[in-house]
Design a protein around this motif. Structure first.
Motif, PDB file in Angstrom:
ATOM      1  N   SER A 198       0.809  -1.201   0.000  1.00 29.51           N
ATOM      2  CA  SER A 198       0.000   0.000   0.000  1.00 29.51           C
ATOM      3  C   SER A 198       0.854   1.267   0.000  1.00 29.51           C
ATOM      4  N   GLY A 199       0.531   2.209  -0.879  1.00 28.16           N
ATOM      5  CA  GLY A 199       1.206   3.501  -0.863  1.00 28.16           C
ATOM      6  C   GLY A 199       2.535   3.542  -1.614  1.00 28.16           C
ATOM      7  N   VAL A 200       3.053   2.377  -2.040  1.00 26.48           N
ATOM      8  CA  VAL A 200       4.354   2.331  -2.722  1.00 26.48           C
ATOM      9  C   VAL A 200       4.188   2.738  -4.188  1.00 26.48           C
ATOM     10  N   THR A 201       5.196   3.425  -4.748  1.00 26.59           N
ATOM     11  CA  THR A 201       5.193   3.729  -6.174  1.00 26.59           C
ATOM     12  C   THR A 201       6.312   2.951  -6.854  1.00 26.59           C
ATOM     13  N   VAL A 202       5.962   2.206  -7.903  1.00 26.51           N
ATOM     14  CA  VAL A 202       6.938   1.444  -8.675  1.00 26.51           C
ATOM     15  C   VAL A 202       7.065   2.110 -10.034  1.00 26.51           C
ATOM     16  N   GLY A 203       8.289   2.438 -10.448  1.00 25.75           N
ATOM     17  CA  GLY A 203       8.517   3.062 -11.755  1.00 25.75           C
ATOM     18  C   GLY A 203       8.209   4.547 -11.741  1.00 25.75           C
ATOM     19  N   ASP A 204       8.394   5.142 -12.931  1.00 21.27           N
ATOM     20  CA  ASP A 204       8.258   6.588 -13.065  1.00 21.27           C
ATOM     21  C   ASP A 204       7.203   6.872 -14.138  1.00 21.27           C
ATOM     22  N   PRO A 205       6.207   7.699 -13.823  1.00 24.81           N
ATOM     23  CA  PRO A 205       5.132   7.946 -14.807  1.00 24.81           C
ATOM     24  C   PRO A 205       5.640   8.556 -16.112  1.00 24.81           C
ATOM     25  N   ASN A 206       6.856   9.142 -16.114  1.00 18.99           N
ATOM     26  CA  ASN A 206       7.385   9.744 -17.342  1.00 18.99           C
ATOM     27  C   ASN A 206       8.505   8.915 -17.958  1.00 18.99           C
ATOM     28  N   ALA A 207       8.639   7.654 -17.512  1.00 18.52           N
ATOM     29  CA  ALA A 207       9.816   6.871 -17.898  1.00 18.52           C
ATOM     30  C   ALA A 207       9.877   6.569 -19.393  1.00 18.52           C
ATOM     31  N   GLY A 208       8.794   6.075 -19.974  1.00 17.11           N
ATOM     32  CA  GLY A 208       8.823   5.692 -21.389  1.00 17.11           C
ATOM     33  C   GLY A 208       9.489   4.348 -21.586  1.00 17.11           C
ATOM     34  N   LYS A 209       9.540   3.933 -22.855  1.00 13.22           N
ATOM     35  CA  LYS A 209       9.932   2.586 -23.256  1.00 13.22           C
ATOM     36  C   LYS A 209      11.353   2.195 -22.859  1.00 13.22           C
ATOM     37  N   ASN A 210      12.253   3.163 -22.774  1.00 14.99           N
ATOM     38  CA  ASN A 210      13.646   2.809 -22.530  1.00 14.99           C
ATOM     39  C   ASN A 210      14.027   2.740 -21.058  1.00 14.99           C
ATOM     40  N   ARG A 211      13.074   3.014 -20.185  1.00 16.73           N
ATOM     41  CA  ARG A 211      13.367   2.936 -18.748  1.00 16.73           C
ATOM     42  C   ARG A 211      12.268   2.151 -18.053  1.00 16.73           C
ATOM     43  N   ILE A 212      12.208   0.853 -18.375  1.00 20.08           N
ATOM     44  CA  ILE A 212      11.168   0.012 -17.789  1.00 20.08           C
ATOM     45  C   ILE A 212      11.679  -0.545 -16.459  1.00 20.08           C
ATOM     46  N   THR A 213      10.857  -0.417 -15.439  1.00 20.74           N
ATOM     47  CA  THR A 213      11.207  -0.985 -14.138  1.00 20.74           C
ATOM     48  C   THR A 213      10.801  -2.458 -14.123  1.00 20.74           C
ATOM     49  N   VAL A 214      11.669  -3.296 -13.580  1.00 18.68           N
ATOM     50  CA  VAL A 214      11.395  -4.735 -13.536  1.00 18.68           C
ATOM     51  C   VAL A 214      11.416  -5.210 -12.097  1.00 18.68           C
ATOM     52  N   ILE A 215      10.364  -5.895 -11.687  1.00 16.36           N
ATOM     53  CA  ILE A 215      10.311  -6.439 -10.325  1.00 16.36           C
ATOM     54  C   ILE A 215      10.370  -7.957 -10.431  1.00 16.36           C
ATOM     55  N   ALA A 216      11.352  -8.553  -9.767  1.00 16.97           N
ATOM     56  CA  ALA A 216      11.565 -10.000  -9.867  1.00 16.97           C
ATOM     57  C   ALA A 216      10.436 -10.783  -9.201  1.00 16.97           C
ATOM     58  N   LYS A 217      10.318 -12.032  -9.626  1.00 19.34           N
ATOM     59  CA  LYS A 217       9.282 -12.940  -9.129  1.00 19.34           C
ATOM     60  C   LYS A 217       9.299 -13.046  -7.597  1.00 19.34           C
ATOM     61  N   GLY A 218       8.121 -13.037  -7.020  1.00 19.85           N
ATOM     62  CA  GLY A 218       8.010 -13.270  -5.583  1.00 19.85           C
ATOM     63  C   GLY A 218       8.497 -12.137  -4.699  1.00 19.85           C
ATOM     64  N   SER A 219       8.708 -10.934  -5.269  1.00 21.99           N
ATOM     65  CA  SER A 219       9.212  -9.825  -4.444  1.00 21.99           C
ATOM     66  C   SER A 219       8.116  -9.297  -3.518  1.00 21.99           C
ATOM     67  N   ASP A 220       8.578  -8.697  -2.433  1.00 20.58           N
ATOM     68  CA  ASP A 220       7.670  -7.991  -1.538  1.00 20.58           C
ATOM     69  C   ASP A 220       8.138  -6.540  -1.554  1.00 20.58           C
ATOM     70  N   VAL A 221       7.440  -5.686  -2.295  1.00 20.04           N
ATOM     71  CA  VAL A 221       7.925  -4.323  -2.524  1.00 20.04           C
ATOM     72  C   VAL A 221       7.327  -3.395  -1.474  1.00 20.04           C
TER      73      VAL A 221
END
Lengths: 390, 376
Positions: free
Chosen positions: A356-379
């Motif tokens: 809850s409340g966490v932000t993943v990635g950047d709303p202005n990132a675009g195609k060349n800056r994709i954030t990747v979260i690995a399997k089973g992570s607790d962010v």
């Protein structure tokens, strides 16, 4: 037992796909999730069955657990057969030797006995790295018509990207006179798709030659194909037109998913006569709650959506909480996005929880800056960029 | 010690007449991707009952199509697995009709029952939906050395049913002391049978012999209502959600309840350790286009949503075009809703086409049914 087949397929599914980083640290690339309910390997396997090829050897090596588990005995693609069907071919011990597959050509060489069992006239070599729908029977007919020793499927790529591919230089009749693997200065834009049809006797002969060449790196593109050309064999390029995507990088995998969200996607998954089959699990229907808002997205079975989803692909069993926002992202299986969390320009691998409340990635990132979260992570805190598995 | 399952596919089909004009009760589509029989089958499979017979009488083509080899329920087995028993010659009554009672159906497969090696059998209709651990019921049955165990629910004050239900009175340990038929709440017989029974095989065989000897037809009227207090009959009261689907209105309300009530949805569809299995169709995920608006909807894969959907159940491959509104409706597989059309309280059967700018409405107490393949 009599098992003669006209054509069998050998599907190279052992690659690591190291440029997919966290997504392939525990999973072979062909088993990577795509398009809400598919895995990359669904495409070549469905193409096979839709092209009338019912005998497929799947060569595995890197992190095979998820892949083996997924393909099982091939029932999902109608490839559980009495004669032929799907066979998983891992590396094995042999007398004194126990060898890993040292390259694409060596992988096939080590399974010559499998090929010989079916006594095929032609062998189709495929890789499990691409998203495309292709009727291989047309390519086989082309191969026969040209009386070729080997036919290479090619696709037009942007010339500035051509140096990433194997480039086929052809004469007017389509015959190949030169094959350049990743050339610095490409002479044209016809790239090899890594799909080959071989006449079996030619394949066996050149695999033997290649295996006995100590300088060879045992690779089709680098060694076997150039070798065929030097010996003056008839090689033809089979030009393929249609959607084809190499999903070898995070950016291209993300883009391939986004391509499905177009009003009229180039890759049509809804065609009834050329279905892409996949392993289905028993999930309940998707539920869209009162507080949900969904725009130009794809959502799979088992999902519950209470938040906002824009231009995203959500895979089976994921829960998007109230007030959460998912934009321009790919959410894989069984992910929980808790209320109020935000996800922008990201690929979130399966079984992850975004608190809850966490932000993943950047709303202005675009195609060349994709954030990747690995399997089973607790962010639990804001993240951006490539996140490796711990 | 093992258990064999028997599912009656088509008892009471007359009360669901609209939906059963060309399918059995068991094959009625329900909740986006299921058929009614999936619930009975999944309950059995999830309780390790893997020798299952579906007793069909007529109109069972879509059922056969749905079940296939049984692979989707993990029932394509060398030993046991699933069998659809079609009516044999002995199932014909004197008037040429196929059986309409449970006991008649069982009499027609007496050979098969005499071959059973299992000590218990589970008999169930397909018109009461629940997600139940039958292992618990069977343990209860064996511990009591029961002849018949009735799975029951507490009936509620003010409840009325169109067809008479079996109402049961039992003591504190669940031993049945009286059985009557009732169409409403009966304070002396507060337990209602959901037509899911566990029988000892031995009792079933004896009952069939008696039925042949005395020409009995009805399991309820002729066997179990005869001095039940002298038999070892027990009631297993199930305190979870049970949804009856014995009439068209109940069918409609059951689907609507799933869109409205999260606890009912979870009790039936959301138990991860006991999933409901169904036939797999390989539909792509559902596409939601710009400008769509969806709330409280249960949606299958393979749909395309451009318009507005509220409190509705959409099966596979439904298309809701731009400017269309679908409210309080159930749209079966392949339904097409044209641009600007508006639907309220509609049940559309498979492959119905509703052209542009149509307004159709039923009432919540009398939903409007559109027959298969119809174009409006």
């Amino acid at each position: 037992m009599y098992c003669k087949k006209e054509c069998i397929a050998m599907l190279l599914a052992g690659g690591q796909g190291s440029r997919l980083y966290a997504l392939t640290s525990k999973t072979a690339k062909p088993a990577v999730n795509y398009g809400g309910k598919y895995r990359i390997i669904d495409f070549p396997l469905s193409n096979c069955i839709n092209s009338g090829i019912d005998t497929v050897g799947v060569l595995t090596q890197y992190q095979p657990l998820a892949l083996n588990d997924y393909i099982g005995k091939g029932a999902a693609w109608d490839l559980d057969r009495i004669r032929g069907g799907l066979t998983v071919l891992p590396p094995y011990q042999n007398g004194k030797n126990a060898d890993w597959y040292k390259g694409t050509a060596n992988a096939i060489y080590q399974n010559i006995d499998f090929i010989k069992k079916y006594d095929p006239d032609y062998v189709l070599i495929l890789s499990g790295d691409h998203i495309y729908k292709m009727d291989y029977s047309k390519m086989l007919a082309f191969h026969k018509e040209k009386k070729a020793a080997c036919t290479v499927a090619t696709i037009t790529v942007p010339i500035e990207e051509a140096s990433r591919f194997g480039i086929c230089n052809t004469r007017e009749d389509g015959s190949i006179y030169e094959f350049e693997e990743k050339p610095k200065e490409p002479k044209n834009d016809q790239a090899s798709m890594g799909i080959y049809v071989f006449s079996t006797n030619v394949l066996l002969e050149y695999l033997e030659i290649d295996e006995n060449d100590p300088k060879s790196s045992k690779d089709f593109g680098k060694n076997v194909i150039p070798n065929l050309l030097r010996s003056g064999e008839r090689l033809f390029a089979y030009p393929f037109t249609g959607y084809w995507k190499d999903v070898g990088t995070i950016g291209s995998l993300w883009e391939a998913n986004m391509d499905l969200l177009a009003e009229k996607p180039e890759l049509d998954l809804r065609q009834r006569f050329f279905r892409i089959y996949s392993r289905n699990s028993a999930r309940s229907p998707q539920f869209i709650g009162k507080t949900a808002s969904i725009q130009s997205s794809m959502i799979s079975e088992g999902c519950s959506i209470y938040g906002t989803v824009k231009h995203s692909v959500i895979s089976g069993g994921s829960v998007i909480g109230q007030g959460a926002e998912i934009c321009n992202s790919v959410i894989m299986d069984d992910v929980v996005v808790e209320p109020g969390a935000k996800v922008y320009y990201s690929i979130v691998d399966s079984e992850t929880v975004i608190r809850s409340g966490v932000t993943v990635g950047d709303p202005n990132a675009g195609k060349n800056r994709i954030t990747v979260i690995a399997k089973g992570s607790d962010v639990t805190e804001n993240v951006e960029g490539t996140v490796e598995t711990k | 010690m093992s258990t064999t399952g028997f599912i009656f596919s088509n008892l009471n089909s007359n009360t669901l007449s609209l939906l059963t004009s060309d399918r059995t009760v068991a094959a009625i589509p329900f909740a986006c991707r299921y058929r009614l029989v999936d619930f009975a089958l999944s309950n059995m499979v999830n309780s390790d009952i893997t020798d299952i017979n579906i007793i069909a009488n007529y109109n069972f083509r879509s059922l056969v199509n749905h079940i296939g080899s049984g692979k989707d329920w993990d029932l394509a087995r060398r030993s046991g697995g699933i069998k659809i028993l079609s009516p044999g010659q002995e199932a014909r009554q004197a008037d040429g009709m196929v059986y309409s009672y449970r006991l008649e159906a069982l009499r027609s497969i007496r050979d098969r029952i005499l071959e059973l090696t299992s000590d218990t059998v589970v008999l169930t209709d397909s018109d009461h939906l629940c997600n139940i651990d039958l292992g618990d019921v069977i343990d209860f049955h064996r511990a009591n050395e029961a002849e018949v165990t009735f799975v029951t629910v507490q009936s509620k004050m003010g409840e009325l049913t169109r067809i008479p239900q079996t109402a049961i009175q039992a003591d504190a340990k669940g031993r049945v002391t009286d059985i009557v038929k009732s169409t409403g709440f009966d304070p002396d017989h507060p337990l209602r049978s959901i037509r899911l029974f566990v029988l000892s095989t031995d009792f079933l065989v004896r009952s069939l012999d008696e039925a042949v000897a005395r020409n009995y037809h009805s399991f309820t009227d002729d066997i179990i209502m005869h001095s039940p207090e002298k038999r070892r009959f027990f009631s297993y009261c199930f305190n979870d959600v049970v949804i009856p689907v014995t009439s068209f209105l109940e069918y409609y309300q059951a689907n609507m309840l799933l869109t409205k009530d999260a606890s009912v949805r979870n009790a039936i569809l959301g138990k991860w350790e006991r999933p409901i299995y169904t036939r797999v169709h390989n539909s792509p995920p559902t596409v939601y286009r710009d400008g769509c608006s969806v709330s409280d909807a249960l949606i299958a894969d393979g749909c395309v949503i451009e318009g507005k959907v509220e409190n509705s159940v959409l099966f596979r491959g439904v298309k809701v075009s731009r400017g269309a509104t679908v409210k309080n409706s159930i749209l079966f597989g392949g339904t097409y809703v044209g641009a600007g059309s508006s639907l309220n309280c509609i049940v559309s059967d498979k492959n119905v086409v509703i052209s542009d700018d149509q307004t159709l409405s039923g009432a919540e107490t009398a939903p409007f049914y559109i027959a298969k393949n119809k174009r409006i």
